[in-house]
Design an enzyme around this catalytic site. Structure first.
Site, PDB file in Angstrom:
ATOM      1  N   GLU A 179     -31.342  17.671  57.828  1.00 17.12           N
ATOM      2  CA  GLU A 179     -30.974  19.071  57.618  1.00 17.12           C
ATOM      3  C   GLU A 179     -32.058  20.047  58.044  1.00 17.12           C
ATOM      4  O   GLU A 179     -31.758  21.197  58.389  1.00 17.12           O
ATOM      5  CB  GLU A 179     -30.644  19.300  56.140  1.00 17.12           C
ATOM      6  CG  GLU A 179     -29.423  18.545  55.652  1.00 17.12           C
ATOM      7  CD  GLU A 179     -29.303  18.557  54.136  1.00 17.12           C
ATOM      8  OE1 GLU A 179     -29.839  19.492  53.495  1.00 17.12           O
ATOM      9  OE2 GLU A 179     -28.689  17.632  53.579  1.00 17.12           O
ATOM     10  N   HIS A 180     -33.327  19.612  58.025  1.00 22.24           N
ATOM     11  CA  HIS A 180     -34.424  20.565  58.186  1.00 22.24           C
ATOM     12  C   HIS A 180     -35.312  20.343  59.409  1.00 22.24           C
ATOM     13  O   HIS A 180     -36.104  21.227  59.737  1.00 22.24           O
ATOM     14  CB  HIS A 180     -35.301  20.551  56.927  1.00 22.24           C
ATOM     15  CG  HIS A 180     -34.565  20.971  55.688  1.00 22.24           C
ATOM     16  ND1 HIS A 180     -34.223  22.269  55.438  1.00 22.24           N
ATOM     17  CD2 HIS A 180     -34.089  20.239  54.645  1.00 22.24           C
ATOM     18  CE1 HIS A 180     -33.569  22.346  54.279  1.00 22.24           C
ATOM     19  NE2 HIS A 180     -33.481  21.119  53.791  1.00 22.24           N
ATOM     20  N   ASP A 205     -23.163   4.077  45.419  1.00 21.18           N
ATOM     21  CA  ASP A 205     -23.451   4.354  46.823  1.00 21.18           C
ATOM     22  C   ASP A 205     -22.783   3.357  47.755  1.00 21.18           C
ATOM     23  O   ASP A 205     -22.646   3.614  48.952  1.00 21.18           O
ATOM     24  CB  ASP A 205     -24.964   4.327  47.062  1.00 21.18           C
ATOM     25  CG  ASP A 205     -25.545   5.720  47.226  1.00 21.18           C
ATOM     26  OD1 ASP A 205     -24.765   6.659  47.456  1.00 21.18           O
ATOM     27  OD2 ASP A 205     -26.766   5.870  47.134  1.00 21.18           O
ATOM     28  N   ASN A 231     -29.297  11.825  38.838  1.00 21.48           N
ATOM     29  CA  ASN A 231     -29.809  10.784  39.726  1.00 21.48           C
ATOM     30  C   ASN A 231     -31.217  10.447  39.251  1.00 21.48           C
ATOM     31  O   ASN A 231     -32.153  11.214  39.473  1.00 21.48           O
ATOM     32  CB  ASN A 231     -29.818  11.282  41.169  1.00 21.48           C
ATOM     33  CG  ASN A 231     -30.318  10.245  42.155  1.00 21.48           C
ATOM     34  OD1 ASN A 231     -30.635   9.109  41.780  1.00 21.48           O
ATOM     35  ND2 ASN A 231     -30.396  10.620  43.416  1.00 21.48           N
ATOM     36  N   GLU A 267     -24.754  14.947  46.908  1.00 19.12           N
ATOM     37  CA  GLU A 267     -24.333  13.699  46.263  1.00 19.12           C
ATOM     38  C   GLU A 267     -23.924  13.928  44.812  1.00 19.12           C
ATOM     39  O   GLU A 267     -23.021  13.259  44.298  1.00 19.12           O
ATOM     40  CB  GLU A 267     -25.477  12.685  46.339  1.00 19.12           C
ATOM     41  CG  GLU A 267     -25.789  12.245  47.753  1.00 19.12           C
ATOM     42  CD  GLU A 267     -27.161  11.609  47.894  1.00 19.12           C
ATOM     43  OE1 GLU A 267     -27.236  10.499  48.454  1.00 19.12           O
ATOM     44  OE2 GLU A 267     -28.145  12.230  47.449  1.00 19.12           O
TER      45      GLU A 267
END
Length: 396
Positions: free
Chosen positions: A330-331, A151, A7, A382
């Site tokens: 997530e955090h 995407d 990426n 991803e």
């Protein structure tokens, strides 16, 4: 044999090497990033092999050598010296925009590159760098197939009611429509939910929250509605991007003499958390700040998220599963709690202890026992999805 997933961005490059286990992709054997690729940056490569500690080394750039070329040379040396047994069969590239051209991954050719370059203006922060990365890897790994993974592809199941703008249909016929983004992330999260959460076949809303942020609603694990549209600017407030904005604001700025470049810079680089707070685009920095503007920026981010989750839930007739992913999703347990509390009218109830414990790299449920909606934290991958798509292409 293996597939290298990459990426490429403006100043960094993420990579992971996935072994082929027959007809499936195994767990990444090595993953890492290259940072400092901007002209004045100090290029370094960070990587970690399975079961080993993280390693970092500087990238030596020879006089007259492009820093990206130097980084790829270092990456090739790393793969050849430490992971020669994992022969790279294909390189899977995350490409933000496939436009109306591609509904699935495709092997890169000059024609493909020419078509994708016409979409640069629709994703100026990402698309040009994605394509530059493909060109660089094609030179460095000349005998290895390059596969572009989009995407936008996950959202090809959207109906015309979701993709059509209420404008002159001649423009619609020219491709001015809603496409949706973060598809590789949503594809991965949807796959995890499909395996682990039976209710996710029903009415599911996934929130990918990071420097780029969006929400996607699915039924039967198919995209039905999403917040990003023609470009990666629409929908949620993001790190430096504005999200949804009254078009009249742009007309006003033009009347004030703002140029195209000034408006583009404002919308993509000077808005969002950074613009509202005046401090930072990083949620962690804003959490640590004691300023009122930082607190307000966080509250506005949460408010916009609550608004969009409600709207997308209405599009699919309710809500059975809510999933958080991405760096913030997530955090940031505080944000998940704040959003969950605001969505109680939909039957969402967060278990505070489970929510706090969910900060990590594992799938976790955070719903309370009395919640009619299942709430999950799903770390995204991803790169793995891109590698899966590249493998599917090779199998064809």
């Amino acid at each position: 044999m293996s597939i290298l997933s990459v990426n490429a961005g403006s100043s960094s490059l993420k990579f992971a090497l996935y072994p082929l286990l027959g007809e499936v992709i195994g767990e990444a054997q090595v993953s890492g990033s290259v940072e400092g690729l901007e002209p004045s940056g100090q290029a370094r490569i960070h990587w970690m092999a399975t079961g080993q500690s993280r390693e970092t080394s500087a990238i030596v750039v020879q006089p007259g050598q492009d820093v990206f070329d130097a980084a790829l040379t270092e990456l090739k040396v790393l793969l050849a010296s430490r992971f020669a047994y994992l022969q790279v069969q294909a390189i899977a590239h995350r490409v933000v925009h496939g436009g109306a051209f591609y509904s699935s991954s495709v092997r890169v050719t000059p024609k493909v590159m020419a078509q994708l370059a016409t979409l640069n203006a629709l994703a100026p922060l990402h698309q040009p760098h994605n394509l530059a990365g493909i060109n660089a890897f094609a030179d460095a790994f000349a005998d290895v197939p390059q596969v572009a993974c989009f995407d936008t592809a996950f959202h090809r199941s959207l109906s015309p009611l979701e993709t059509t703008f209420a404008i002159d249909k001649k423009l619609t016929q020219q491709g001015v429509r809603r496409y949706g983004f973060h598809g590789l992330s949503y594809q991965y999260v949807s796959q995890v939910l499909q395996r682990q959460v039976p209710r996710s076949a029903g009415r599911t809303v996934m929130a990918h929250l990071g420097n780029g942020a969006s929400v996607c609603a699915t039924t039967d694990h198919q995209s039905r509605a999403t917040t990003m549209g023609f470009s990666a600017l629409d929908g949620l407030m993001m790190g430096t991007r504005s999200g949804a904005l009254d078009p009249g604001v742009l007309l006003y700025l033009m009347e004030q003499g703002w140029s195209h470049d000034q408006i583009q810079t404002l919308l993509y680089k000077q808005s969002g958390l950074l613009g509202v707070s005046g401090e930072s685009a990083d949620m962690r920095t804003l959490r640590a700040s004691s300023s009122e503007s930082a607190r307000f920026a966080i509250d506005l981010f949460a408010h916009r998220l609550v608004r969009e989750v409600g709207a997308l839930s209405a599009c699919i007739g309710g809500l059975d599963v809510l999933a958080f992913t991405g760096g913030i999703g997530e955090h940031d347990a505080l944000l998940r709690q704040q959003v969950g509390d605001a969505l109680r009218y939909l039957g969402v109830h967060v278990n505070a202890a489970r929510n706090e414990a969910a900060i990590g790299n594992n799938l976790a449920s955070i719903h309370a026992d009395n919640s009619s909606v299942e709430i999950w934290v799903v770390p995204t991958d991803e790169g793995r999805v891109a590698a899966q798509d590249a493998l599917a292409f090779l199998q064809k």
